[in-house]
Scaffold this active site. Structure first.
Site, PDB file in Angstrom:
ATOM      1  N   GLY A   1      25.619  46.751  48.924  1.00  0.00           N
ATOM      2  CA  GLY A   1      25.480  47.704  47.824  1.00  0.00           C
ATOM      3  C   GLY A   1      26.080  47.211  46.519  1.00  0.00           C
TER       4      GLY A   1
ATOM      5  N   ARG B   1      28.845  53.050  40.528  1.00  0.00           N
ATOM      6  CA  ARG B   1      29.864  54.014  40.107  1.00  0.00           C
ATOM      7  C   ARG B   1      31.253  53.400  40.014  1.00  0.00           C
ATOM      8  NH1 ARG B   1      29.307  58.788  44.175  1.00  0.00           N
ATOM      9  NH2 ARG B   1      31.191  59.473  43.071  1.00  0.00           N
TER      10      ARG B   1
ATOM     11  N   GLU C   1      17.667  65.173  56.375  1.00  0.00           N
ATOM     12  CA  GLU C   1      18.354  65.028  55.092  1.00  0.00           C
ATOM     13  C   GLU C   1      18.408  66.377  54.382  1.00  0.00           C
ATOM     14  OE1 GLU C   1      19.916  62.372  54.300  1.00  0.00           O
ATOM     15  OE2 GLU C   1      19.142  61.253  56.014  1.00  0.00           O
TER      16      GLU C   1
ATOM     17  N   LYS D   1      59.952  31.318  48.342  1.00  0.00           N
ATOM     18  CA  LYS D   1      58.554  30.964  48.556  1.00  0.00           C
ATOM     19  C   LYS D   1      58.462  29.764  49.489  1.00  0.00           C
ATOM     20  CE  LYS D   1      56.255  28.096  46.473  1.00  0.00           C
ATOM     21  NZ  LYS D   1      55.706  26.716  46.768  1.00  0.00           N
TER      22      LYS D   1
ATOM     23  N   ASN E   1      60.777  22.219  42.653  1.00  0.00           N
ATOM     24  CA  ASN E   1      59.885  21.745  43.709  1.00  0.00           C
ATOM     25  C   ASN E   1      58.551  21.202  43.219  1.00  0.00           C
ATOM     26  OD1 ASN E   1      59.294  24.398  42.873  1.00  0.00           O
ATOM     27  ND2 ASN E   1      58.222  24.863  44.774  1.00  0.00           N
TER      28      ASN E   1
ATOM     29  N   SER F   1      77.120  27.543  41.915  1.00  0.00           N
ATOM     30  CA  SER F   1      76.281  28.281  40.970  1.00  0.00           C
ATOM     31  C   SER F   1      75.635  27.345  39.953  1.00  0.00           C
ATOM     32  CB  SER F   1      77.115  29.330  40.238  1.00  0.00           C
ATOM     33  OG  SER F   1      77.622  30.289  41.147  1.00  0.00           O
TER      34      SER F   1
END
Length: 450
Positions: free
Chosen positions: A11, A15, A155, A334, A369, A388
């Site tokens: 389809g 809409r 219908e 990640k 990386n 740190s």
């Protein structure tokens, strides 16, 4: 008995007002058609045929990504649902078994409902139609029953006042022997106002051939079709309500459930705690006893028992947290493995890396990386202490029990138990700050004078 799925996904979806094919709009982080595929896959089908049309190339690519055994066929002309199903005829030629017709824009059909349809087939029905009792039948097709037998589907426009009073409505989902289904489709006519071949007309064709049609019913909510952005939003709300209820049933604590959003496949174990405003993307598993703190976003990751994530953390695909690992505020992980008891507590990016058991990653640490072409890995050994503001330029290894000084740029391996220091020597210049500011203020005053 073998089973084939035929998923109609051709389809245009006018809409939706979108360049994206309707069935590729996402619900719970997955394309619409993937939900019908998931329900049908619970039957362990031997064949899956997806009928594409609008945006066929994109739909085909998405289907192959989900399951490379899906066969995609093309409906070039939109001539009705019967014509759409008929496009699978060649792909299923010679198939000996049942076929179930599903719709790519109807995502809430459950495996249990499909199993009930198969059971009706085993019980002697040649054609099984899925119906539902509609709270407001509107313009749905009505199922006209004679006891257990389905006489016809009428219908709305063709129905009498008596037939319009029927609340048992047609979902469009069909199960039948594959050969029988295509034989019945061959008997369809397009002599109607739309000039289309309606799949629902196979019930009348079946009765003319002396075959038996039956209806199986399901809750109306399962038959929700999506044709607009508004309906998509309503479906998302329905899916989230289902997922939240499942979480409660499974012993998960949702502190503010209306603010937690799940993907279609989110799995959370018993006694896990999910704080407010957490978003789960696809492919997330949270084990028992883990805690996901507020405002965190997780996708494609695994969080083991007793681990803590957040607040304000982001876990991206490939993030693996072992038991009792901790990932804190404003940390992004990640494609990295964080071993048992390791901590990445503040303001850090750990990507393409392995962090060893009980290691401590200081605030502001970054694994560098990516060189612009390739990704490289960083290895941080067990019990290592990363000071740190350390920059780890991959590929690089920090050994077990090793340490980096605050502000170090690590460009070569640090052996086990060693300390890496890679920063410029600091100098203190007495009185320099006062002199510098006096000079700058004088320069500013001179400019104003001009």
């Amino acid at each position: 008995m073998a089973t084939a799925l035929i998923i109609l996904a051709a389809g245009q979806g006018k809409r939706m007002n979108s360049d994206l094919p309707k069935v590729l709009h996402e619900l719970g982080g997955a394309p619409l058609f993937a939900h019908a595929l998931s329900a049908g896959s619970a039957l362990a089908p031997d064949r899956i045929v997806l009928v594409a049309g609008n945006g066929a190339e994109a739909v085909s690519a998405a289907a192959t990504k989900l399951d490379d055994e899906i066969e995609v066929v093309l409906q070039e002309d939109r001539l009705g649902t019967g014509h759409a199903v008929d496009q699978a005829r060649a792909a299923l030629a010679g198939f000996d078994g049942d076929a179930i017709v599903l719709y790519g824009d109807t995502p809430f059909i459950t495996p249990e409902t499909l199993e009930a349809m198969i059971a009706a087939r085993r019980g002697g029905a040649d054609v099984v139609i899925l119906g539902f009792e509609a709270a407001d039948p509107k313009r749905y097709g009505r199922l006209v029953m004679d006891g257990q037998e389905l006489r016809r589907i009428v219908e709305y426009n063709d129905a009498s006042d008596e037939e319009r009073a029927i609340t048992l409505c047609n979902s469009g989902v069909v199960a039948a022997d594959c050969g029988t289904l295509f034989d019945l489709i061959s008997g369809l006519s397009n002599e109607n106002a739309a000039g289309e071949y309606y799949l629902t007309d196979i019930v009348e064709v079946a009765r003319e051939k002396g075959l038996r049609a039956e209806a199986v019913t399901c809750p109306e909510a399962e038959t929700l079709g999506i044709n607009s952005r508004e309906e998509l939003a309503a479906a998302e709300a329905q899916l989230q309500a289902i997922k939240r209820a499942e979480a409660f049933e499974n012993g998960v604590t949702l502190v503010a459930p209306d603010t937690v959003f799940f993907a279609h496949d989110t799995f959370i174990g018993r006694d896990a705690v999910i704080e407010p405003n957490v978003v789960f993307g696809p492919d997330v598993t949270i084990e028992s006893g883990a805690r996901i703190k507020a405002f965190s976003h997780l996708e494609g990751c695994h969080v083991s028992a007793g681990a803590v994530v957040g607040p304000f953390a982001r876990l991206r695909p490939g993030a693996e947290l072992a038991e009792k690992a901790k990932v804190g505020n404003f940390v992004e992980i990640k494609n990295a493995q964080i071993a048992e008891g390791a901590k990445v507590n503040h303001l850090s990016y750990i990507g393409d890396a392995t962090v060893g058991e009980a290691a401590n990653i200081g605030a502001g640490t970054i694994t560098c990386n990516y060189d612009g072409v390739f990704k490289h890995r960083t290895e941080i050994g067990p019990r290592a202490f990363i000071g740190s503001d350390t920059m780890l330029v991959a590929p690089v290894r920090v050994g077990a029990d090793a340490m980096t000084a605050t502000g170090t740029v690590v460009t070569r391996d640090i052996e086990d138990g060693a300390m890496g220091v890679g920063r410029a020597r600091m100098e203190v210049k007495p009185g320099f700050a006062v002199k510098l500011f006096e000079k700058l203020r004088a320069r500013k005053a001179a400019k104003k004078g001009h």
